[in-house]
Design an enzyme around this catalytic site. Structure first.
Site, PDB file in Angstrom:
ATOM      1  N   TYR A   1      -2.132  -1.745  10.878  1.00 56.11           N
ATOM      2  CA  TYR A   1      -2.381  -2.204   9.498  1.00 56.11           C
ATOM      3  C   TYR A   1      -1.239  -1.771   8.581  1.00 56.11           C
ATOM      4  O   TYR A   1      -0.658  -2.581   7.854  1.00 56.11           O
ATOM      5  CB  TYR A   1      -3.717  -1.640   8.973  1.00 56.11           C
ATOM      6  CG  TYR A   1      -3.783  -1.643   7.474  1.00 56.11           C
ATOM      7  CD1 TYR A   1      -4.008  -2.820   6.769  1.00 56.11           C
ATOM      8  CD2 TYR A   1      -3.551  -0.469   6.738  1.00 56.11           C
ATOM      9  CE1 TYR A   1      -4.010  -2.827   5.385  1.00 56.11           C
ATOM     10  CE2 TYR A   1      -3.549  -0.473   5.364  1.00 56.11           C
ATOM     11  CZ  TYR A   1      -3.787  -1.651   4.687  1.00 56.11           C
ATOM     12  OH  TYR A   1      -3.765  -1.655   3.316  1.00 56.11           O
TER      13      TYR A   1
ATOM     14  N   SER B   1       0.837  -1.196   0.000  1.00 55.18           N
ATOM     15  CA  SER B   1       0.000   0.000   0.000  1.00 55.18           C
ATOM     16  C   SER B   1       0.870   1.243   0.000  1.00 55.18           C
ATOM     17  O   SER B   1       1.972   1.248   0.563  1.00 55.18           O
ATOM     18  CB  SER B   1      -0.874  -0.023   1.262  1.00 55.18           C
ATOM     19  OG  SER B   1      -1.451   1.238   1.484  1.00 55.18           O
TER      20      SER B   1
ATOM     21  N   LYS C   1       2.055  -3.943   6.371  1.00 52.75           N
ATOM     22  CA  LYS C   1       2.506  -3.842   4.976  1.00 52.75           C
ATOM     23  C   LYS C   1       4.017  -3.593   4.935  1.00 52.75           C
ATOM     24  O   LYS C   1       4.723  -4.174   4.109  1.00 52.75           O
ATOM     25  CB  LYS C   1       1.746  -2.728   4.247  1.00 52.75           C
ATOM     26  CG  LYS C   1       0.251  -3.008   4.089  1.00 52.75           C
ATOM     27  CD  LYS C   1       0.005  -4.291   3.306  1.00 52.75           C
ATOM     28  CE  LYS C   1      -1.453  -4.702   3.262  1.00 52.75           C
ATOM     29  NZ  LYS C   1      -1.675  -6.046   2.694  1.00 52.75           N
TER      30      LYS C   1
HETATM   31  C1  UD1 Z   1      -7.251   4.298   3.798  1.00 57.18           C
HETATM   32  C2  UD1 Z   1      -6.261   3.946   4.841  1.00 57.18           C
HETATM   33  C3  UD1 Z   1      -5.056   3.349   4.178  1.00 57.18           C
HETATM   34  C4  UD1 Z   1      -5.465   2.126   3.411  1.00 57.18           C
HETATM   35  C5  UD1 Z   1      -6.566   2.475   2.434  1.00 57.18           C
HETATM   36  C6  UD1 Z   1      -7.118   1.192   1.883  1.00 57.18           C
HETATM   37  C7  UD1 Z   1      -6.694   5.472   6.719  1.00 57.18           C
HETATM   38  C8  UD1 Z   1      -6.147   6.589   7.522  1.00 57.18           C
HETATM   39  N1  UD1 Z   1      -5.948   5.100   5.667  1.00 57.18           N
HETATM   40  O1  UD1 Z   1      -6.636   5.256   2.937  1.00 57.18           O
HETATM   41  O2  UD1 Z   1      -4.090   2.997   5.133  1.00 57.18           O
HETATM   42  O3  UD1 Z   1      -4.364   1.617   2.714  1.00 57.18           O
HETATM   43  O4  UD1 Z   1      -7.623   3.155   3.082  1.00 57.18           O
HETATM   44  O5  UD1 Z   1      -8.209   1.426   1.082  1.00 57.18           O
HETATM   45  O6  UD1 Z   1      -7.723   4.937   7.012  1.00 57.18           O
HETATM   46  N2  UD1 Z   1     -12.844  10.668   3.667  1.00 57.18           N
HETATM   47  C9  UD1 Z   1     -13.861  11.525   4.032  1.00 57.18           C
HETATM   48  N3  UD1 Z   1     -15.007  10.982   4.562  1.00 57.18           N
HETATM   49  C10 UD1 Z   1     -15.179   9.635   4.720  1.00 57.18           C
HETATM   50  C11 UD1 Z   1     -14.133   8.771   4.321  1.00 57.18           C
HETATM   51  C12 UD1 Z   1     -12.985   9.318   3.802  1.00 57.18           C
HETATM   52  O7  UD1 Z   1     -13.731  12.741   3.916  1.00 57.18           O
HETATM   53  O8  UD1 Z   1     -16.230   9.219   5.212  1.00 57.18           O
HETATM   54  C13 UD1 Z   1     -11.623  11.234   3.082  1.00 57.18           C
HETATM   55  C14 UD1 Z   1     -10.365  10.899   3.877  1.00 57.18           C
HETATM   56  O9  UD1 Z   1     -10.119  11.874   4.849  1.00 57.18           O
HETATM   57  C15 UD1 Z   1      -9.305  10.877   2.763  1.00 57.18           C
HETATM   58  C16 UD1 Z   1     -10.075  10.433   1.510  1.00 57.18           C
HETATM   59  O10 UD1 Z   1     -11.445  10.663   1.803  1.00 57.18           O
HETATM   60  O11 UD1 Z   1      -8.829  12.171   2.532  1.00 57.18           O
HETATM   61  C17 UD1 Z   1      -9.874   8.967   1.200  1.00 57.18           C
HETATM   62  O12 UD1 Z   1     -10.148   8.212   2.370  1.00 57.18           O
HETATM   63  P1  UD1 Z   1     -10.167   6.614   2.362  1.00 57.18           P
HETATM   64  O13 UD1 Z   1     -11.017   6.131   1.256  1.00 57.18           O
HETATM   65  O14 UD1 Z   1     -10.487   6.157   3.742  1.00 57.18           O
HETATM   66  O15 UD1 Z   1      -8.662   6.245   1.975  1.00 57.18           O
HETATM   67  P2  UD1 Z   1      -7.287   6.653   2.689  1.00 57.18           P
HETATM   68  O16 UD1 Z   1      -7.509   7.321   3.973  1.00 57.18           O
HETATM   69  O17 UD1 Z   1      -6.466   7.357   1.682  1.00 57.18           O
END
Ligand code: UD1
Length: 340
Positions: A151, A126, A155
């Site tokens: 997690y 990842s 990795k």
């Molecule tokens: C997350 C994990 C990462 C993992 C990946 C797998 C965290 C901190 N990181 O990545 O380690 O490898 O998933 O898929 O959990 N967001 C919102 N509202 C929401 C959900 C997300 O605003 O309800 C935003 C988050 O702040 C981020 C973006 O959307 O900026 C993407 O979030 P997400 O899909 O959870 O991925 P990552 O955080 O990048």
């Protein structure tokens, strides 16, 4: 026909990769413990490719079962190892579960590879290993930062274990693919993501909100140092990601000069999109207005991450073909199909 073992082959990325492997003429054997997937995914795979892969329900933590599997399945040319737990929050609450699920199982699989002299191995890593990188886009040479969660640590440790094994193994070619943010679904709507409970990831949360399953999306933070203040990620369509595994496998198979190799590749589009851009893209392809509100930042989130893709373009000859809009359209079609 080369036989490939896909662990976690009924999961989101695993199932799409099985389809692409079959499309390229590989024979696939799937191992999955169904802890975060469903056996009905097999029907989805068959309805796309017309080929039923062999499926064995097996928990990779069960060492005697793993040994027995490899003793009774000869001629495996390579292993793509997806099987792992991936919920960041859960890993913080239950770190030992994550080390057990993600590390022990990797060890057992690598032991079997050594014993049976299976020379090709692909590991699901990842972009989380980079943390908040100092330079964007992120190259494979960017330093590995201290993991934010157990997690993420699994990795990093996983990559280190594989490198150590490659150092002593006579013939193990391994590739770690560092995924950015996998999203979307198969355009046929036969397979896609099946999050259990409340989704933690952005795109399933968006589609579940739009379909009425969730009331409102919380946007985590709008005061990041980015053009619109929301965090930036590199969203990669799961079908493109699946094809990257086939390209990696083909490189491994072509690479049999003896000795061992270990390589890492970023798998992303090379383009960053903010949370608000993802929402806009969804609204455009769905024609629906999304109910969302801005809330505080989520702990552990970084500001921006997107991939430098030159290494993977040059060496694997792989490039993402699909856009964020394609991914949002397919994710939305999939959400509508599974709720209908
Ligand atoms: C997350 C994990 C990462 C993992 C990946 C797998 C965290 C901190 N990181 O990545 O380690 O490898 O998933 O898929 O959990 N967001 C919102 N509202 C929401 C959900 C997300 O605003 O309800 C935003 C988050 O702040 C981020 C973006 O959307 O900026 C993407 O979030 P997400 O899909 O959870 O991925 P990552 O955080 O990048």
């Amino acid at each position: 026909m080369k036989k490939i073992l896909v662990t976690g082959g009924l999961g989101f990325i695993g199932s799409h990769t099985v389809v692409e492997l079959q499309n390229e003429g590989f024979e696939v054997v799937i191992i999955d413990d169904l802890s975060n997937s469903s056996v009905t995914v097999l029907d989805g795979i068959v309805s796309i490719t017309g080929i039923k892969p062999e499926f064995i329900k097996l928990d990779l933590k069960d060492k005697p079962a793993v040994i027995n599997f490899f003793n009774t399945h000869q001629n495996i040319a390579g292993v793509i190892h997806f099987a792992a737990s991936k919920a960041v929050g859960e890993s913080v609450e239950n770190p030992l579960l994550y080390y057990e699920n993600n590390i022990t199982t990797l060890i057992y699989v690598l032991q079997a590879l050594e014993k049976h002299k299976i020379p090709n191995f692909i590991f699901s890593s990842s972009c989380t290993v980079y943390g908040q990188a100092d330079e964007l886009p992120i190259t494979e040479n960017a330093p590995i930062k201290k993991a934010e969660s157990p997690y993420g640590n699994t990795k990093q440790i996983g990559e280190e274990i594989i490198q150590d094994v490659c150092k002593i193994s006579e013939n193990l070619n391994a590739i770690a693919l560092r995924y950015f943010n996998p999203v979307g679904a198969h355009p046929s709507t036969k397979i896609g993501e099946l999050p259990i409970g409340t989704p933690q990831n952005l795109v399933p949360y968006i589609t579940q909100t739009a379909i009425g399953l969730r009331e409102q999306l919380s946007v985590f933070g709008d005061d990041y140092n980015t053009p619109d203040g929301t965090a930036i990620r590199d969203y990669i369509h799961v079908v493109d990601l699946a094809k990257a595994h086939v390209a990696a496998l083909q490189r491994l198979i072509a690479n049999h000069s003896g000795g061992s190799t270990y390589e890492t590749f970023n798998i992303g589009t090379g383009t960053g999109s903010s949370v608000l851009e993802v929402i806009q893209s969804f609204e455009k392809v769905s024609g629906k207005k999304l109910n969302y509100k801005i809330v505080g930042k989520r702990e552990g989130d970084i500001t921006a991450a997107y991939a430098h893709t030159r290494k993977v373009n040059d060496i694997l000859g792989w490039k993402a073909q699909l856009t964020l809009e394609d991914a949002m359209r397919d994710a939305w079609k999939w959400e509508q199909k599974i709720r209908s």
